[in-house]
Scaffold this motif. Structure first.
Motif, short mmCIF file in Angstrom:
data_model
loop_
_atom_site.label_atom_id
_atom_site.label_comp_id
_atom_site.label_asym_id
_atom_site.label_seq_id
_atom_site.Cartn_x
_atom_site.Cartn_y
_atom_site.Cartn_z
N LEU A 54 9.85 5.78 -5.21
CA LEU A 54 9.40 4.74 -6.14
C LEU A 54 8.01 4.22 -5.78
N ALA A 55 7.68 4.30 -4.48
CA ALA A 55 6.43 3.70 -4.03
C ALA A 55 5.20 4.27 -4.76
N PRO A 56 5.07 5.63 -4.88
CA PRO A 56 3.88 6.14 -5.59
C PRO A 56 3.82 5.64 -7.03
N LEU A 57 4.98 5.53 -7.68
CA LEU A 57 5.00 5.03 -9.05
C LEU A 57 4.49 3.59 -9.10
N ALA A 58 4.95 2.79 -8.16
CA ALA A 58 4.53 1.38 -8.14
C ALA A 58 3.04 1.27 -7.86
N ILE A 59 2.54 2.14 -6.95
CA ILE A 59 1.10 2.12 -6.66
C ILE A 59 0.32 2.50 -7.91
N ALA A 60 0.84 3.51 -8.63
CA ALA A 60 0.17 3.94 -9.86
C ALA A 60 0.09 2.77 -10.83
N LEU A 61 1.19 2.03 -10.94
CA LEU A 61 1.22 0.88 -11.85
C LEU A 61 0.16 -0.15 -11.44
N ALA A 62 0.07 -0.39 -10.13
CA ALA A 62 -0.90 -1.37 -9.65
C ALA A 62 -2.32 -0.92 -9.95
N VAL A 63 -2.58 0.39 -9.72
CA VAL A 63 -3.92 0.92 -9.99
C VAL A 63 -4.23 0.79 -11.48
N PHE A 64 -3.22 1.04 -12.30
CA PHE A 64 -3.39 0.92 -13.75
C PHE A 64 -3.80 -0.50 -14.13
N VAL A 65 -3.14 -1.48 -13.50
CA VAL A 65 -3.46 -2.87 -13.81
C VAL A 65 -4.88 -3.21 -13.39
N ILE A 66 -5.26 -2.77 -12.18
CA ILE A 66 -6.60 -3.11 -11.67
C ILE A 66 -7.68 -2.45 -12.52
N ILE A 67 -7.55 -1.10 -12.68
CA ILE A 67 -8.57 -0.38 -13.44
C ILE A 67 -8.57 -0.85 -14.89
N GLY A 68 -7.37 -1.17 -15.40
CA GLY A 68 -7.28 -1.66 -16.77
C GLY A 68 -8.10 -2.93 -16.95
N ALA A 69 -8.02 -3.82 -15.95
CA ALA A 69 -8.80 -5.07 -16.03
C ALA A 69 -10.29 -4.76 -16.02
N LEU A 70 -10.67 -3.76 -15.19
CA LEU A 70 -12.09 -3.39 -15.13
C LEU A 70 -12.53 -2.72 -16.43
N CYS A 71 -11.60 -1.92 -17.04
CA CYS A 71 -11.89 -1.24 -18.31
C CYS A 71 -12.31 -2.26 -19.36
N ASP A 72 -11.57 -3.38 -19.38
CA ASP A 72 -11.86 -4.42 -20.35
C ASP A 72 -13.30 -4.90 -20.19
N LEU A 73 -13.67 -5.13 -18.91
CA LEU A 73 -15.04 -5.57 -18.64
C LEU A 73 -16.03 -4.50 -19.08
N ALA A 74 -15.76 -3.24 -18.68
CA ALA A 74 -16.67 -2.14 -18.99
C ALA A 74 -16.85 -2.02 -20.49
N GLU A 75 -15.75 -2.20 -21.20
CA GLU A 75 -15.77 -2.12 -22.65
C GLU A 75 -16.71 -3.19 -23.22
N ARG A 76 -16.58 -4.39 -22.69
CA ARG A 76 -17.35 -5.50 -23.25
C ARG A 76 -18.84 -5.38 -22.98
N ILE A 77 -19.18 -4.78 -21.84
CA ILE A 77 -20.61 -4.68 -21.57
C ILE A 77 -21.11 -3.29 -21.95
N ALA A 78 -20.22 -2.52 -22.61
CA ALA A 78 -20.60 -1.18 -23.09
C ALA A 78 -21.20 -0.34 -21.97
N LEU A 79 -20.52 -0.34 -20.84
CA LEU A 79 -21.02 0.39 -19.67
C LEU A 79 -21.14 1.89 -20.00
N PHE A 80 -22.20 2.53 -19.56
CA PHE A 80 -22.46 3.97 -19.73
C PHE A 80 -22.72 4.36 -21.18
#
Lengths: 373, 661
Positions: B449-475
């Protein structure tokens, strides 16, 4: 008097807080209203657009949304009754403040407070160590001092006998041990430590106490206290002849005006020995000796029996006290009632059976008493 | 005189609170401005007096005035100054005084900064604050008075419970209380809205920042309490699902839900009635927490029964306020104006989902905490509901919540585009899958279960950053332009990203600590070496040492890794003579986010000492997460823009809209 003055000032301040808004003319100050909030929001959108945070299209949409709410709010506020003032109500509130507030405050305070007690900050109190202070306070002071300076041998030497007299034997044992460590070993201190150890065991000369008396005698062969208690140890072990021999030796060697003479003589009579050189010892008439013997026997008997009975009843209701059980078993052994000792042992084991720690402690204690665990 | 003045100030605060509870209500009923304004001056005066009272108690503790029973029972003249001060709220009476002081502080803040509130709303809000305050002043004065005196003062106090003589406990209760009591503001606003029969726009504007502030303090308070338990209690655990912890977790869950629904209310004028209910529930749970901790019902139902005055009093307060406010809600809520409309797939919809999951999670904690108590009261049967129950009920609720977290900010108000949001989260999804594969390969054959939970955590963190990237139209646009946009982003947006990322960070810490924690438990003699997770710990020796009001046994450890000396660690065991109690001071060695942890046990007869050594990988992330969340909250709080959420102009025909409530 100052206290009441302060209270009065505080009450006036509190009353003023209620009266002040009542005294002011009711301005048309209605505070913020919805309309104001929405106007602010409209201005905000213009600012946001100017600084490029939101696009023109979004700004338009937001403006429409706010305007819609603004219209609804304006509609609403038009129908509200205007704020008015009522003199009767204000007078009522003023009366509540002037009368109610002091009444509530003094009512609660007089029921709960202690206006006659001043402050007692510690810094001021310890400066005046007056003679009226209870002993416990003085002891606490010395203990506090020793807590900070644990190597003060003199302090421990002063404190230990006081603790012993107060019946705090466990603390006294620690204090004597510290006194010996930091102020040096003397025959007296060893003997006193032994006595305190006896105190913790309810008057029985335990193996620990006995070894302290032996050390004391090793330091000074004539130490009266140690010799007396070694004799008592022999008596409690049932070696009455040894006890008598020890005490006889004490009486023979000791000065004729020693304060402990009557005590030792009485003890000697108890174990059935006779004082050496009858003439040199202050002669007691036969009757007196007999009386002393009878009395001490009876006294001692009833006293010990009472104590043991009390202990036994207490342990019946609260069986957790391992020390208590050991003391009871020891007492029965000293009194020569081996059967009772055995049954107490069985009771004790039953009482602490479901607590491994205590059981281990109990078995160790029993082993020390010679009743094999 | 200080003691008695403090006592009298407290009594005056009660009298003022009583006036504050009644006069403004009458004023609002008859629309008299002067009477309504009494609320403001009494709230400020009440703050002044209760602050004076609190200052008096602190002074008494500092000067060791043992003629005050509270000082005698909880202080000692040898205690370091810091703990003399913190000891004020380290006991029941003092902590209740702190509670009302903070309540008065919040009341005072509303009075001082509430100029833009409609007059009658302010009067109502402060009156409700006055009710709560009066109830607690009475409770303090009658059942837990900190100013009771001893006629023949003893010369030395009984000392504070040594476990509480710690810097963590100095800060933890005030933080927690700022959180608990902070929710009283949104409660007062909610009850005021119900009394007035309408919800002002001003209410919507006020409730979010106040809730946010309370939430920040509560978050930090809980994190701090957890860290304190971790290093002070000496068994390396950081969360025990203990009723006291649950008592603070429940308002946090409800408060988090409230925070998000207040957002909808502020921006979209929707979910108003639901927000009112959540405000009431959140503060009710805070009161319940106070009851659980302060009535003694937790130590034992029987202890509560033998000395019931305190418990029954708080229970009464609980019934009056929770029962009263909920009845008021049932009676008046239908009269409130319904809010705006939105489609199920929209920012509002996501926030409703968040609310549903959070309140359900809160309900499971509620049941798990109170069911054993209720059962014991009713049948006398003792059961304990522990970690397994909470792991089985809490985790399944949090997994969908965490999955949904990154989607929320990417959806538009009123009507959103789920597919578009999913596309924009593609990066996060890929990152999560990569993380899972890496963790799985690394720990092959380990926990599944641990790798799944880590994946979920990474998803949440990167997801939060995605929102920022989206708003500033990064790249998508030149980097310099992106940076300019980033600076222009509202601070609330940054706050959201930080807070959501904090959730993921905490999750990584939790998973790593629980799955890959290694430990060594045994007895060691001087010069023995223990090996834990690649570190070698050598016990150099044991030394006794004298502290200000304790004696301690300090163990010296040298830590080496691959033959190189890393550091020294000195765990100790302290003995407090006055209370005859001892505490373990664990030694912590921080390496990145991981920690080595040593705590001492008993000394054996042969000089060997029992030690527990743990290596806890990434354990610090458990607390970095909440700190990040609180920081996000702070950013959002500093964003004082007025908010209004407008939908993007609809390109296609508007979808079917649904009522908000």
């Amino acid at each position: 008097m100052t206290l009441w003055f302060v209270f009065a000032l505080m009450t006036v301040a509190a009353t003023f807080a209620v009266l002040w808004p009542l005294s002011r003319r009711g301005r048309a100050d209605t505070g913020g209203s919805e309309v104001v909030v929405y106007r602010d929001q409209l201005a905000e959108i213009d600012r946001d657009m100017a600084s490029g945070i939101i696009g023109a299209a979004e700004a338009d949409a937001a403006r429409i949304e706010i305007s819609r709410r603004l219209l609804a709010a304006a509609d609403q506020s038009g129908r509200e009754t205007p704020v008015q003032g009522s003199l009767t109500l204000r007078r009522g509130a003023a009366v509540v403040a002037l009368v109610g507030l002091p009444v509530i405050a003094s009512g609660f305070y007089l029921a709960l407070g202690s206006p006659r007690l001043g402050d007692f900050p510690l810094a001021e109190r310890s400066k005046v160590a007056d003679a009226n202070q209870p002993l416990a306070n003085l002891v606490a002071q010395v203990e506090a001092h020793l807590e900070k300076n644990p190597t003060d041998g003199r302090g421990w030497t002063v404190l230990a006998p006081v603790l012993s007299r107060l019946g705090r034997y466990d603390d006294a044992v620690r204090a004597y041990r510290n006194a010996i460590t930091y102020a040096g070993e003397t025959a007296d201190r060893r003997a006193d430590l032994g006595e305190a150890l006896m105190g913790t065991a309810g008057g029985v000369v335990t193996a620990d106490a006995k070894s302290e008396f032996e050390r004391s005698v090793a330091l000074n062969g004539d130490d009266a206290k140690a010799n007396y208690f070694l004799g008592l140890a022999a008596e409690q072990d049932g070696r009455k002849a040894d006890a008598a021999a020890l005490w006889q030796k004490m009486l023979a060697k000791g000065p004729s005006d020693a304060p402990w003479r009557p005590l030792v003589q009485a003890a000697l009579v108890r174990v059935g020995g006779s004082a050496p050189g009858g003439a040199s010892a202050p002669a007691l008439p036969d009757g007196a000796v007999a009386a002393a013997k009878d009395m001490s026997e009876a006294d001692r008997g009833t006293m010990i029996k009472g104590m043991v009975d009390r202990l036994a009843t207490r342990l019946k209701t609260n069986g957790d006290d391992v020390e208590g059980w050991l003391r009871l078993v020891r007492a029965y052994l000293v009194m020569g009632e081996r059967d009772k000792a055995m049954s107490a042992r069985a009771d004790a084991r039953q009482a602490v059976a479901n607590d491994a720690d205590r059981l281990r402690q109990l078995n160790e204690g029993l082993k020390n008493l010679g009743l094999d665990g | 005189m200080i003691a008695e003045s403090g006592h009298y100030a407290l009594v005056l605060a009660l009298a003022l609170a009583l006036i504050q509870s009644i006069v403004p209500i009458i004023g609002a009923r008859w629309r008299d401005a002067a009477l309504m304004n009494v609320a403001r001056s009494t709230a400020l005066a009440q703050l002044l007096f209760v602050a004076a009272s609190f200052a008096a108690l602190v002074t008494l503790h500092v000067t060791s005035d043992f003629s005050v029973a509270n000082v005698y029972e909880n202080s000692h003249s040898l205690k370091p100054l810091l703990y003399k001060i913190t000891g004020v709220w380290g006991n029941h009476e003092g902590s209740m005084l702190l509670w009302v002081s903070i309540l008065a502080l919040f009341g005072g803040l509303v009075a001082a900064f509430g100029n833009n509130l409609p007059l009658s709303l302010r009067a109502h809000v402060l009156a409700v604050q006055g009710w709560v305050a009066s109830a607690f002043y009475l409770f303090i004065l009658i059942t837990s008075n900190p100013f009771l005196r001893i006629a023949n003062p003893p010369l030395e106090g009984r000392d504070l419970n040594p476990v509480l003589q710690d810097i963590g406990l100095a800060v933890h209760p005030p933080m927690l209380y700022l959180g608990y009591v902070g929710f009283s503001i949104s409660f007062s606003f909610a009850v005021a809205a119900l009394l007035e029969g309408r919800i002002d726009a001003a209410w919507a504007r006020w409730v979010r920042p106040w809730t946010l502030m309370a939430w920040i303090f509560l978050t930090l308070g809980i994190a701090m309490g957890s860290y304190w338990a971790y290093y002070e209690l000496g068994w390396g655990g950081w969360w025990f699902w203990d009723p006291v912890e649950n008592a603070s977790l429940m308002p946090w869950l409800a408060g988090t839900a409230l925070l998000h629904s207040a957002l909808v209310m502020e921006k979209r004028n929707a979910l108003k009635v639901w927000t009112v209910l959540l405000s009431i529930l959140t503060f009710s749970l805070s009161l319940l927490g106070t009851f659980l901790v302060r009535s003694g019902v937790l130590t034992s139902v029987h202890a509560f029964a033998t000395d019931p005055t305190r418990g029954v009093f708080i229970l009464l307060i609980l019934f009056v306020f929770i029962g009263g406010s909920l009845s008021l809600y049932a009676w008046r809520a239908p009269a409130l104006k319904q809010g705006g409309l939105f489609a199920p797939i929209s920012r509002e919809g996501a926030l409703v989902l968040n609310n549903l999951l959070l309140t359900t999670a809160c309900a499971t904690v509620f049941i798990g905490t109170l069911y054993p108590l209720a059962l014991e009261v009713l049948t006398g049967e003792k059961i304990s509901v522990g970690a397994p129950f909470f792991n089985f009920t809490f985790a399944p609720l949090f997994v969908p919540l965490l999955l949904a977290v990154p989607f929320g900010p990417l959806l538009a108000w009123k009507r959103g585009d789920l597919l578009g949001a999913a596309q924009r989260l593609m990066v996060a999804g890929i990152a999560a899958l990569v993380a899972m594969a890496v963790v799985f390969a690394w720990t092959y054959g380990g926990a599944t279960l641990a790798p799944l939970a880590i994946a979920l955590a990474v998803f949440v963190i990167i997801g939060a950053l995605c929102d920022l990237a989206e708003r500033i139209a990064l790249f998508r646009i030149p980097l310099s332009l992106s940076l300019r946009r980033a600076r222009g982003l509202p601070r609330a947006t940054w706050g959201t990203a930080f807070a959501h990322a904090g959730l993921g960070v905490a999750l990584i810490g939790i998973v790593c600590e629980t799955t890959w924690n290694t430990e060594y438990i045994g007895t060691m003699k001087p010069d023995d070496v223990a090996r834990v997770a690649g570190y070698e710990l050598r016990l150099d020796g044991l030394n006794p040492r004298q502290g200000p009001n304790f004696r301690e046994m300090v163990a010296q450890f040298t830590v080496t890794r691959d033959g190189e000396r890393v550091s020294a660690m000195t765990p100790s065991k302290r003995n407090f003579t006055t209370r005859g109690a001892s505490t373990t001071e664990a030694a912590l060695l921080t390496r990145g986010a991981s920690q080595l942890y040593i705590s001492l046990g008993d000394t054996a007869a042969d000089g060997a000492i029992a030690v527990r050594i743990y290596h806890k990988p990434l354990v610090l992330m458990i607390w970095w997460g909440p700190v990040l969340m609180a920081f996000g909250g702070l950013l959002s709080l500093s964003d004082r823009r007025l908010r209004v959420g407008a939908p993007k102009p609809a390109k296609a025909a508007a979808r079917a809209l649904q009522a908000a409530e």
